[in-house]
Design a protein around this motif. Sequence first.
Motif, PDB file in Angstrom:
ATOM      1  N   PHE A 205      53.784  32.748 -55.163  1.00  0.00           N
ATOM      2  CA  PHE A 205      53.102  32.711 -53.805  1.00  0.00           C
ATOM      3  C   PHE A 205      53.407  34.083 -53.548  1.00  0.00           C
ATOM      4  O   PHE A 205      53.932  34.642 -53.582  1.00  0.00           O
ATOM      5  CB  PHE A 205      54.590  32.166 -53.137  1.00  0.00           C
ATOM      6  N   ASN A 206      51.851  34.724 -52.922  1.00  0.00           N
ATOM      7  CA  ASN A 206      51.414  35.265 -52.626  1.00  0.00           C
ATOM      8  C   ASN A 206      51.635  34.729 -50.888  1.00  0.00           C
ATOM      9  O   ASN A 206      51.273  34.721 -50.098  1.00  0.00           O
ATOM     10  CB  ASN A 206      50.036  35.784 -52.600  1.00  0.00           C
ATOM     11  N   GLY A 207      53.125  36.519 -50.518  1.00  0.00           N
ATOM     12  CA  GLY A 207      53.276  35.889 -48.887  1.00  0.00           C
ATOM     13  C   GLY A 207      52.352  36.261 -48.118  1.00  0.00           C
ATOM     14  O   GLY A 207      52.178  36.084 -46.793  1.00  0.00           O
ATOM     15  N   ALA A 211      49.604  30.904 -50.157  1.00  0.00           N
ATOM     16  CA  ALA A 211      49.698  30.764 -50.987  1.00  0.00           C
ATOM     17  C   ALA A 211      49.565  30.614 -52.265  1.00  0.00           C
ATOM     18  O   ALA A 211      49.733  31.860 -52.464  1.00  0.00           O
ATOM     19  CB  ALA A 211      47.057  30.044 -51.149  1.00  0.00           C
ATOM     20  N   LEU A 212      49.014  30.029 -53.713  1.00  0.00           N
ATOM     21  CA  LEU A 212      49.010  30.566 -54.658  1.00  0.00           C
ATOM     22  C   LEU A 212      48.730  31.476 -55.467  1.00  0.00           C
ATOM     23  O   LEU A 212      47.482  31.756 -54.242  1.00  0.00           O
ATOM     24  CB  LEU A 212      49.616  29.704 -55.815  1.00  0.00           C
ATOM     25  N   ILE A 213      48.948  32.575 -55.933  1.00  0.00           N
ATOM     26  CA  ILE A 213      48.510  33.813 -56.526  1.00  0.00           C
ATOM     27  C   ILE A 213      47.386  33.145 -57.290  1.00  0.00           C
ATOM     28  O   ILE A 213      46.954  32.491 -58.371  1.00  0.00           O
ATOM     29  CB  ILE A 213      48.811  34.407 -57.452  1.00  0.00           C
ATOM     30  N   THR A 214      46.193  34.019 -56.580  1.00  0.00           N
ATOM     31  CA  THR A 214      44.765  33.968 -56.635  1.00  0.00           C
ATOM     32  C   THR A 214      44.698  34.950 -57.843  1.00  0.00           C
ATOM     33  O   THR A 214      44.750  35.564 -58.314  1.00  0.00           O
ATOM     34  CB  THR A 214      43.633  33.719 -56.018  1.00  0.00           C
ATOM     35  N   ASP A 235      48.687  45.978 -51.638  1.00  0.00           N
ATOM     36  CA  ASP A 235      49.340  44.316 -50.836  1.00  0.00           C
ATOM     37  C   ASP A 235      49.414  43.427 -51.473  1.00  0.00           C
ATOM     38  O   ASP A 235      50.789  42.540 -51.667  1.00  0.00           O
ATOM     39  CB  ASP A 235      47.708  44.393 -49.840  1.00  0.00           C
ATOM     40  N   VAL A 236      49.484  42.698 -52.681  1.00  0.00           N
ATOM     41  CA  VAL A 236      50.176  41.440 -53.261  1.00  0.00           C
ATOM     42  C   VAL A 236      50.776  41.782 -54.594  1.00  0.00           C
ATOM     43  O   VAL A 236      51.909  41.463 -54.819  1.00  0.00           O
ATOM     44  CB  VAL A 236      48.455  41.324 -54.448  1.00  0.00           C
ATOM     45  N   PHE A 237      51.518  42.910 -54.405  1.00  0.00           N
ATOM     46  CA  PHE A 237      52.118  43.600 -54.880  1.00  0.00           C
ATOM     47  C   PHE A 237      53.540  43.471 -54.102  1.00  0.00           C
ATOM     48  O   PHE A 237      53.859  42.248 -54.814  1.00  0.00           O
ATOM     49  CB  PHE A 237      52.319  44.796 -55.772  1.00  0.00           C
ATOM     50  N   THR A 240      53.920  39.336 -53.560  1.00  0.00           N
ATOM     51  CA  THR A 240      53.868  38.551 -54.477  1.00  0.00           C
ATOM     52  C   THR A 240      55.878  38.953 -55.409  1.00  0.00           C
ATOM     53  O   THR A 240      56.267  38.700 -55.125  1.00  0.00           O
ATOM     54  CB  THR A 240      52.887  38.572 -55.538  1.00  0.00           C
ATOM     55  N   CYS A 241      55.512  40.312 -55.800  1.00  0.00           N
ATOM     56  CA  CYS A 241      56.636  40.551 -56.609  1.00  0.00           C
ATOM     57  C   CYS A 241      57.340  41.487 -56.431  1.00  0.00           C
ATOM     58  O   CYS A 241      58.618  41.734 -56.559  1.00  0.00           O
ATOM     59  CB  CYS A 241      55.420  41.768 -57.709  1.00  0.00           C
ATOM     60  N   ALA A 242      57.161  41.682 -54.932  1.00  0.00           N
ATOM     61  CA  ALA A 242      58.249  42.834 -54.087  1.00  0.00           C
ATOM     62  C   ALA A 242      59.759  42.725 -54.498  1.00  0.00           C
ATOM     63  O   ALA A 242      60.487  42.683 -53.867  1.00  0.00           O
ATOM     64  CB  ALA A 242      57.389  43.791 -53.246  1.00  0.00           C
ATOM     65  N   SER A 243      59.418  41.226 -54.006  1.00  0.00           N
ATOM     66  CA  SER A 243      60.915  40.792 -53.726  1.00  0.00           C
ATOM     67  C   SER A 243      61.817  40.273 -54.546  1.00  0.00           C
ATOM     68  O   SER A 243      62.587  40.645 -54.302  1.00  0.00           O
ATOM     69  CB  SER A 243      60.444  38.676 -52.776  1.00  0.00           C
TER      70      SER A 243
END
Lengths: 305, 230
Positions: A205-207, A211-214, A235-237, A240-243
Amino acid sequence: MNKIYLWGIIFTAAMLGFTYMSFDFKHGLSDIVNQLAIAGAIALVLISVFVVIKYVRQMQTDTADGQLAAEKWDGIGEYLNELPMGWAIMFFLTMIWGMWYFTIGYPVNAYSQIGEYNEDVRAHDAKFTAQYGSITGDRLVEMGESVFLAECKVCHGLTADGIDGKAANLNKRIEVKSVKYTILNGSNNGLMGMEMPMPDRNGLFNGNSGALITDAEIDAVSAYVANGMTGAGADVFAGTCASCHGEDGKGMEYVAPNVAQFTPALVTNILNHGKKAAIGTMPKFDRLNAKQKEAVGAYITSLSK
Amino acid sequence: MFHWLEKHPFFFAVGVFLVIAFAGLVEIVPNFVQASRPVIGTAPYSTLELAGRHVYIKNSCNACHSQLIRPFKSETDRYGHYSLSGEYAYDRPFLWGSKRTGPDLMRVGNYRTTDWHENHMKDPAGVVPGSIMPAYRWMFTNKADIDTAYAEQLTVAKVFSTPYNKPVPMKDGSTVTVKMGSNVAEANAMALAEAKVIAADMKGQDVKDAVAAGKIPEIVALIAYLNSLK
């Protein structure tokens, strides 16, 4: 006088004569080896003659006594003599020695190829630990390079460039293709020493958008990670990924690996578990010892710095 | 009795022979049986692996590559654990080799992968600079002989009781069951299923297409065999 004595004297004289003739008088008897040799030669002749004469005389003069066995073999008889004490003792000693040799002597002292191998390995490991156990810095990188050239170059190439995409290019942390593949397919390489997998795109998910990552976001974040955490896609990172991978992409222990740069711990984990991803499968190299893995990690880390 | 033997040297000789032969059998046979028993973790070859083994033999890989790791530190560092005799229990014939022009392959499945083999068999020098190994490009087009491999499986299962379709113990305490088809058609289908797994890890489109069309190129069988060497 018996003829045998005469022959004995003649033989002794002849042998001493030969000894005299074959002796090198130029060097004389000053040398202890020469003295011993000549004394030995004389002793040998005298003792041989004495022993031969003694037993030949015995054969000529002795008469048999004792009780004969009832049986004869082709007319040859046999005395029923007692077993001599010396023989009996030797016989029992031989039996005792035989038991010792069978149970202890051979099994304990026998040569074993595998035993020699094990000793060899022990000695080598001890030497390795003493010589390299505590090396750090440049020497560790140097060791890593030599291990790399022995074990890793067949796939990653001499310069670690991955031979035109046949294996990962280790001169940079990660390529766009690899990031994208992992996001699309997830990952379960056990690299953090745990079975926890990274979900595929259907679990990401993109926080920021909720929604789900596109597809567009995947492309953006892949380029962002592959460019060393710079450019668009930050911003996507972060969303979505940073967590799991941390805000700086340096990963979290037991949670997610470092995607920003190589670290010795990351390389060691890959060597321990192997890896299956975009490019193909890498087998595990767990037969390297801990120091060698650390060294390979240091070397690969140094490549992309 | 001993007097009788002393009077009959021929029967004495026969008796001596029997005693020594018996001692020899008692010493040799148990060790031999023990050493030729498969070690835990050694499983029979599947149909596809066996077909790959035939490709290996047909191309004389064993002329340059040994399959015998000696118990020396330098060898075990490079190739892995030294070989045990029981690991060859299902090798007929064994492929120890007597000369290494190339490296030993006894455990190549531990440290090389399907895609590496694919690249390497196509152009060895492209992967290993300075390699003198020739390319084996025909393996990518020639078809593997699954029927012969199945015939061998049937034979060894019948004559040597090779444990197909039976659980075989592994080192971690689990068991694996190597399946053998009950007829040629089933064996071919099973080999094809196995080939599809290998082809999925390969890059060459020709090979992928051939496997998808139900044909098994020799390279797929060979890679299955090489991956099974552990």
